[in-house]
Write a protein that holds these residues in place. Sequence first.
Motif, PDB file in Angstrom:
ATOM      1  N   PRO A   3       0.831  -1.209   0.000  1.00 59.19           N
ATOM      2  CA  PRO A   3       0.000   0.000   0.000  1.00 59.19           C
ATOM      3  C   PRO A   3       0.858   1.248   0.000  1.00 59.19           C
ATOM      4  O   PRO A   3       2.004   1.234   0.439  1.00 59.19           O
ATOM      5  CB  PRO A   3      -0.800  -0.122   1.294  1.00 59.19           C
ATOM      6  N   THR A   4       0.312   2.323  -0.536  1.00 56.46           N
ATOM      7  CA  THR A   4       1.023   3.591  -0.497  1.00 56.46           C
ATOM      8  C   THR A   4       1.019   4.123   0.927  1.00 56.46           C
ATOM      9  O   THR A   4       0.302   3.625   1.796  1.00 56.46           O
ATOM     10  CB  THR A   4       0.351   4.624  -1.414  1.00 56.46           C
ATOM     11  N   LEU A   5       1.820   5.152   1.171  1.00 57.84           N
ATOM     12  CA  LEU A   5       1.858   5.758   2.493  1.00 57.84           C
ATOM     13  C   LEU A   5       0.477   6.241   2.905  1.00 57.84           C
ATOM     14  O   LEU A   5       0.043   6.027   4.036  1.00 57.84           O
ATOM     15  CB  LEU A   5       2.841   6.938   2.508  1.00 57.84           C
ATOM     16  N   LEU A  14      -6.339   2.668  -1.391  1.00 53.03           N
ATOM     17  CA  LEU A  14      -6.704   3.684  -2.377  1.00 53.03           C
ATOM     18  C   LEU A  14      -6.889   3.104  -3.768  1.00 53.03           C
ATOM     19  O   LEU A  14      -7.694   3.598  -4.563  1.00 53.03           O
ATOM     20  CB  LEU A  14      -5.645   4.784  -2.407  1.00 53.03           C
ATOM     21  N   SER A  15      -6.145   2.047  -4.066  1.00 48.28           N
ATOM     22  CA  SER A  15      -6.263   1.459  -5.401  1.00 48.28           C
ATOM     23  C   SER A  15      -7.622   0.827  -5.627  1.00 48.28           C
ATOM     24  O   SER A  15      -8.030   0.613  -6.773  1.00 48.28           O
ATOM     25  CB  SER A  15      -5.161   0.413  -5.616  1.00 48.28           C
ATOM     26  N   ALA A  16      -8.341   0.530  -4.546  1.00 42.82           N
ATOM     27  CA  ALA A  16      -9.656  -0.104  -4.677  1.00 42.82           C
ATOM     28  C   ALA A  16     -10.791   0.911  -4.642  1.00 42.82           C
ATOM     29  O   ALA A  16     -11.951   0.547  -4.834  1.00 42.82           O
ATOM     30  CB  ALA A  16      -9.857  -1.132  -3.562  1.00 42.82           C
TER      31      ALA A  16
END
Length: 230
Positions: A3-5, A14-16
Amino acid sequence: MPPTLMSRVTGVDLSAMRESYAGGDSILDPADATGGWLPLFERWLAEAIEADVPEPNAMVLATVAPGPDGGLRPATRTVLCKGVDASGVVFYTNYDSFKGRALDANPVAAVTFPWIAMHRQVHFAGTVARVTAAETVEYWAQRPRGSQLGAWASEQSEPIASRAELAHRFAAAEVRFGGAPSDGAVPVPPHWGGYRIVPDTVEFWQGQANRVHDRVRMTAPGFAPVRLQP
């Protein structure tokens, strides 16, 4: 993929995250813009106001200015549209601000009206020129007195040591011009006024299901509407 920070901080992947645009009866067709970009924009703006979209006249303004390496870099910020007609879109600011200096050096800009709640966007791009002094005076007279005093108090975009210093500058403006309408009119600061974006490109965007969105672009000189692939 880790996951990103931001994902770790919020606990959200966030990607989902995604919104499914239903579209429904809101179909955008080039025929909707055969009367020009202004009637369609005015209709969409009226519908955004009726739908209680927060600050429907808010628009994201993009300018270009020299960066640390000497090359041009884009910069964006949200401003408020204070006028629109066949000649373009108008907003007001401090001419000595970062955006004002950028526009004076490179008089081109783009703005986006992000009516996200309605799954709509409108984009304008074109050249920029200052509005007339008379137009600035007319708009300035409509501003709340506190906003007028704030324009005198703030050297927009310049560093300041503290919030307290800014409050002191505002208090000084109140002393200078008075804090009530009975104290007389507050004059327009010499460093403050409006800009008009004269569009050479206007694009309307309507979200639709499955990311098969509607896009209609109109380009000068004729502004003939053309459908674009999403």
